[in-house]
Design a protein around this motif. Structure first.
Motif, mmCIF file in Angstrom:
data_model
loop_
_atom_site.group_PDB
_atom_site.id
_atom_site.type_symbol
_atom_site.label_atom_id
_atom_site.label_comp_id
_atom_site.label_asym_id
_atom_site.label_seq_id
_atom_site.Cartn_x
_atom_site.Cartn_y
_atom_site.Cartn_z
ATOM 1 N N PHE A 1 -33.371 60.207 62.322
ATOM 2 C CA PHE A 1 -34.071 61.251 63.071
ATOM 3 C C PHE A 1 -34.062 62.532 62.248
ATOM 4 O O PHE A 1 -33.334 62.651 61.255
ATOM 5 C CB PHE A 1 -33.402 61.480 64.428
ATOM 6 N N GLN A 2 -34.864 63.494 62.660
ATOM 7 C CA GLN A 2 -34.941 64.769 61.963
ATOM 8 C C GLN A 2 -33.740 65.630 62.316
ATOM 9 O O GLN A 2 -33.396 65.786 63.485
ATOM 10 C CB GLN A 2 -36.236 65.500 62.338
ATOM 11 N N SER A 3 -33.084 66.178 61.304
ATOM 12 C CA SER A 3 -31.967 67.093 61.537
ATOM 13 C C SER A 3 -31.737 67.960 60.314
ATOM 14 O O SER A 3 -31.749 67.470 59.189
ATOM 15 C CB SER A 3 -30.678 66.338 61.869
ATOM 16 N N ALA A 4 -31.529 69.258 60.559
ATOM 17 C CA ALA A 4 -31.172 70.191 59.496
ATOM 18 C C ALA A 4 -29.738 70.677 59.672
ATOM 19 O O ALA A 4 -29.321 71.640 59.017
ATOM 20 C CB ALA A 4 -32.139 71.369 59.491
ATOM 21 N N ASP A 5 -28.986 69.988 60.522
ATOM 22 C CA ASP A 5 -27.588 70.332 60.780
ATOM 23 C C ASP A 5 -26.726 69.822 59.626
ATOM 24 O O ASP A 5 -26.732 68.624 59.324
ATOM 25 C CB ASP A 5 -27.141 69.696 62.098
ATOM 26 N N CYS A 6 -25.950 70.712 59.000
ATOM 27 C CA CYS A 6 -25.168 70.318 57.826
ATOM 28 C C CYS A 6 -24.089 69.293 58.153
ATOM 29 O O CYS A 6 -23.575 68.630 57.243
ATOM 30 C CB CYS A 6 -24.552 71.547 57.168
ATOM 31 N N ASN A 7 -23.728 69.144 59.409
ATOM 32 C CA ASN A 7 -22.723 68.159 59.803
ATOM 33 C C ASN A 7 -23.335 66.818 60.192
ATOM 34 O O ASN A 7 -22.608 65.857 60.429
ATOM 35 C CB ASN A 7 -21.887 68.693 60.970
ATOM 36 N N ILE A 8 -24.658 66.782 60.251
ATOM 37 C CA ILE A 8 -25.347 65.566 60.690
ATOM 38 C C ILE A 8 -26.282 65.018 59.615
ATOM 39 O O ILE A 8 -26.325 63.806 59.374
ATOM 40 C CB ILE A 8 -26.139 65.843 61.985
ATOM 41 N N ALA A 9 -27.025 65.904 58.971
ATOM 42 C CA ALA A 9 -28.017 65.469 57.977
ATOM 43 C C ALA A 9 -27.358 64.725 56.817
ATOM 44 O O ALA A 9 -26.360 65.179 56.265
ATOM 45 C CB ALA A 9 -28.786 66.677 57.453
ATOM 46 N N SER A 10 -27.914 63.603 56.449
ATOM 47 C CA SER A 10 -27.326 62.776 55.388
ATOM 48 C C SER A 10 -27.667 63.271 53.992
ATOM 49 O O SER A 10 -26.990 62.920 53.021
ATOM 50 C CB SER A 10 -27.786 61.322 55.540
ATOM 51 N N LEU A 11 -28.703 64.102 53.893
ATOM 52 C CA LEU A 11 -29.153 64.558 52.582
ATOM 53 C C LEU A 11 -29.219 66.085 52.509
ATOM 54 O O LEU A 11 -29.570 66.753 53.482
ATOM 55 C CB LEU A 11 -30.541 63.999 52.268
ATOM 56 N N TYR A 12 -28.885 66.599 51.339
ATOM 57 C CA TYR A 12 -29.056 68.007 51.008
ATOM 58 C C TYR A 12 -30.036 68.039 49.845
ATOM 59 O O TYR A 12 -29.785 67.430 48.800
ATOM 60 C CB TYR A 12 -27.728 68.625 50.591
ATOM 61 N N VAL A 13 -31.162 68.698 50.031
ATOM 62 C CA VAL A 13 -32.226 68.661 49.037
ATOM 63 C C VAL A 13 -32.307 69.984 48.293
ATOM 64 O O VAL A 13 -32.353 71.057 48.903
ATOM 65 C CB VAL A 13 -33.589 68.358 49.691
#
Length: 208
Positions: free
Chosen positions: A186-198
């Motif tokens: 799913f869409q997420s920009a939460d640093c504790n949830i998002a699997s990727l940092y771009v």
């Protein structure tokens, strides 16, 4: 997400699962959105080129670079395949419009040298796009508990250090993306949830 695996057949089989197909779809859509206006693309650490296949179908001229000949042997013929190390390539200066690392940069031992090399082989104003695995995410932490997980082969987990290195050669923007919960994406920009940092970069004329 790209990994170096001993069991290539097992990896390719897992890539067909509903979960990984969903992950690849999210990554592909992101790349398509951020590679608009480019043509010649180099994917470093491409493995068997799962996503690169689709990029080529969308009209990009794709070159895949990987240290593993075994992995490249599984890649399709509609992309150019080059065996080699990311920190020292045989490409000429200003060869590509964009260079992408799809969850591969953190697995490269000499990643700082690889970033410098990326700048050299990019055209003026060329783009770098590095998808980094986020160690803060639940996805990362759960995978790390599995002894046979590719996550445990990662060499670099300090995202800010990687970002700082990239910023020496590129004007950058960053964001978190791709939430993963179990087998759901799913869409997420939460640093504790998002699997990727771009990290998205535009090549500087003169390195800082």
């Amino acid at each position: 997400m790209k990994i170096k695996v001993v069991g290539m057949e097992k990896y390719l089989q897992s890539c067909q699962s509903e979960f990984w197909q969903a992950v690849f779809s999210e990554e592909l859509n992101y790349l398509l959105n951020h590679l608009k206006g480019t043509k010649d693309i180099l994917s470093i650490g491409c493995g068997p080129a799962i996503i690169e296949i689709s990029l080529a179908k969308y009209g990009f001229n794709v070159t895949g670079l990987d240290i593993s000949r075994e992995a490249l042997n599984q890649a399709p013929d509609n992309i150019r395949k080059v065996t080699g190390s990311a920190d020292k390539t045989d490409f000429s200066d200003s060869s590509f419009d964009a260079v992408i690392y799809v969850a591969s940069l953190q697995f490269i031992e000499k990643y700082k040298e690889a970033v410098k090399e990326t700048s050299r082989i990019l055209k003026p104003g060329g783009r770098l796009l590095a998808m980094l695995l986020n160690p803060q995410s639940e996805f990362f932490r759960e995978k790390a508990k599995q002894n046979d997980s590719y996550i445990n082969k990662i060499r670099h987990t300090d995202l800010m250090d990687i970002e700082k290195t990239i910023a020496e050669y590129f004007s950058i923007k960053t964001e978190y993306m791709l939430g993963i919960k179990g087998t759901k994406t799913f869409q997420s920009a939460d640093c504790n949830i998002a699997s990727l940092y771009v990290v998205k970069g535009i090549k500087n004329d003169i390195p800082k």
